[in-house]
Design an enzyme around this catalytic site. Structure first.
Site, PDB file in Angstrom:
ATOM      1  N   LYS A 127       4.173 -13.655  -0.816  1.00  0.00           N
ATOM      2  CA  LYS A 127       4.431 -12.251  -1.140  1.00  0.00           C
ATOM      3  C   LYS A 127       5.932 -11.975  -1.096  1.00  0.00           C
ATOM      4  CE  LYS A 127       2.776  -7.588   0.143  1.00  0.00           C
ATOM      5  NZ  LYS A 127       1.938  -6.809   1.092  1.00  0.00           N
ATOM      6  N   SER A 146      -1.622  -4.014  -1.013  1.00  0.00           N
ATOM      7  CA  SER A 146      -0.397  -4.193  -1.764  1.00  0.00           C
ATOM      8  C   SER A 146      -0.108  -5.650  -2.131  1.00  0.00           C
ATOM      9  CB  SER A 146       0.785  -3.641  -0.959  1.00  0.00           C
ATOM     10  OG  SER A 146       0.944  -4.354   0.256  1.00  0.00           O
ATOM     11  N   SER A 155      -3.580  -4.563   3.347  1.00  0.00           N
ATOM     12  CA  SER A 155      -3.029  -5.176   2.131  1.00  0.00           C
ATOM     13  C   SER A 155      -3.324  -6.647   1.901  1.00  0.00           C
ATOM     14  CB  SER A 155      -1.527  -4.952   2.076  1.00  0.00           C
ATOM     15  OG  SER A 155      -1.285  -3.616   1.701  1.00  0.00           O
TER      16      SER A 155
END
Ligand code: GLN
Length: 451
Positions: A28, A103, A127
């Protein structure tokens, strides 16, 4: 058309042979990679190149993994659909007209589409689990303090943990084995001290009690073997179903959830109903705390200390304001404003303190529930993945989507999302929640559920 799962596609080679040799990992883009741009999905950090690796990245390299790129995400982790990224939305590989969740949507989409074997996401309020559920893969949010946050760009540091995303429970657990364990660079990681659990510092604004680490029952394994816990042996386990979190959920989701429970019962698990009165306040408490911490954490992005400057000269305040006006997206600005408001002198007690009280209540409720059950179960998300563009209009609706995931972060607990079939061609996730450092229990139950 590509899914837009990556912001930066760049290969980072392993530094030695290890348990992840030959495996590819998407990381990420809020996790620092030395020499490789790390944007947090924000225009503010468009050209930021960290001078060091996050601890989890160092551990990936040592374990033989090949990093294939930096995964797309909601700006600074603020969102649940990966549509607030300054680099464009990510598509759900299962059905490209729908969002992948967020997310960590790029991380989950990359794994679901086979663009990476494994991925790392971060989970502040869901997330990792949310996009895992929406993309039909496995995602695990570790107990607060199990995985180092050193090098993770902070959104709300008392709530978040880095967690693994994979195609199977065993793979996710094997990745957890690599990234977990104490880190002298992160004083909130737990470490063993002569048989007791020590803690570098109190978990700060989380309200965690510094003495609670003393119980050996909640001792984290430093020589962990989480992968071995993926043995599918759920016979004799008690699964507590959190009834409060079923009421507002989509019927199609609840049907798949009930099927998953039937399946666990068929394998010898017992299910009981549990009710947690506090969870109806969890979303409100979560957003007050998350936005308050965000308003403080994001103060460093002013175009001078961090972030693009825009090149303005003259009055400092004007230059900072212009840099922040240009660098941040709408959702990030909304949260900085609300968080600043909640922390301001006249309102601190009314909002921030109240939210901390609610957080303590959620923790107590979970403690009581674990007197009756080994693991707790809910649907990961109360809804099916929305269509792209559909949910941006109404932030409140988007916040409510987090009802089942945020209580876990407020209580610092571990939880996993495992695929529980599909409804109307879209994936549904089963969430299993464990007591502190009860990662083995949720891995075991999840591995039974995926069979
Ligand atoms: N959707 C939640 C939020 O926007 C959770 C985000 C996260 O876990 N990073 O805050």
């Amino acid at each position: 058309m590509s899914l837009n799962a990556f912001i930066t596609e760049e290969t980072i080679e392993a530094e030695s042979e290890g348990p992840l040799s030959g495996r590819t990992v998407a990381v990420k883009d809020n996790i620092s990679t030395e020499g490789v741009r790390t944007t947090c999905g924000s225009a503010m950090l468009e050209s930021y190149v960290p001078p060091y690796d996050a601890t989890v990245v160092e551990r990936l390299k040592d374990a033989g993994a090949t990093i294939v790129g930096k995964a797309n995400m909601d700006e600074f982790g603020m969102g649940g659909t990966t549509e607030t990224s300054a680099y464009g939305p990510v598509k759900n590989p299962v059905d490209e007209g729908h969002v992948p969740g967020g997310s960590s949507g790029g991380s989950a989409a990359a794994v679901a589409a086979g663009e990476a074997d494994l991925a790392l996401g971060s989970d502040t309020g869901g997330s990792v689990r949310n996009p895992a559920a929406f993309c039909g893969v496995v995602g695990l949010k570790p107990t607060y303090g199990l995985v180092s946050r050193y090098g993770l760009v902070a959104y709300a540091n008392s709530l978040e943990q880095i967690g693994p995303i994979a195609n199977s429970v065993e793979d996710a657990a094997a990745l957890l084995d690599v990234i977990s364990g104490p880190d002298p660079k992160d004083a909130t990681t737990r470490f063993d001290v002569g048989g007791d659990v020590g803690e570098g510092t109190d978990a700060g604004p989380s309200g965690a009690d510094a003495t609670e680490g003393a119980a050996t029952a909640t001792r984290p394994a430093t020589d962990s073997n989480y992968a071995a816990a993926a043995d599918g042996d759920v016979a004799g386990a008690t699964v507590g179903v959190i009834t409060d979190l079923l009421d507002g959920a989509d019927e199609r989701v609840v049907e798949r959830f009930e099927d998953a429970l039937d399946d666990l019962r068929a394998q010898g698990a017992e299910t009981v109903e549990v009710s947690l009165d506090s969870v109806e306040h969890a979303v409100q408490a979560y957003y007050v705390i998350a936005m308050s911490e965000a308003s403080s954490n994001l103060a460093r992005f002013d175009g001078v200390r961090y972030g693009k400057s825009g090149g303005y000269e003259g009055n400092w305040n004007d230059a900072f304001a212009r840099a922040r006006e240009e660098g941040f997206g709408e959702e990030v600005k909304r949260r900085i404003l609300l968080g600043t408001y909640a922390l301001s002198a006249g309102y601190h007690d009314k909002y921030y303190k109240k939210a901390q009280d609610a957080r303590a209540w959620v923790k107590r409720d979970f403690d009581e529930a674990f007197d009756r059950a080994d693991v707790l179960a809910t649907p990961t998300m109360p809804v099916l993945p929305p269509k792209l563009g559909e949910s941006l209009e109404d932030p409140l609706q988007l916040y409510l989507m987090d009802a089942n995931t945020v209580p876990v972060n407020l209580a610092n607990l571990p939880a996993i999302s495992v695929p529980a079939g599909e409804a109307d061609g879209l994936p549904v996730g089963l969430q299993l929640i464990g007591p502190k450092f009860g990662e083995e229990a949720i891995i075991r139950a999840a591995s039974a559920a995926e069979r």
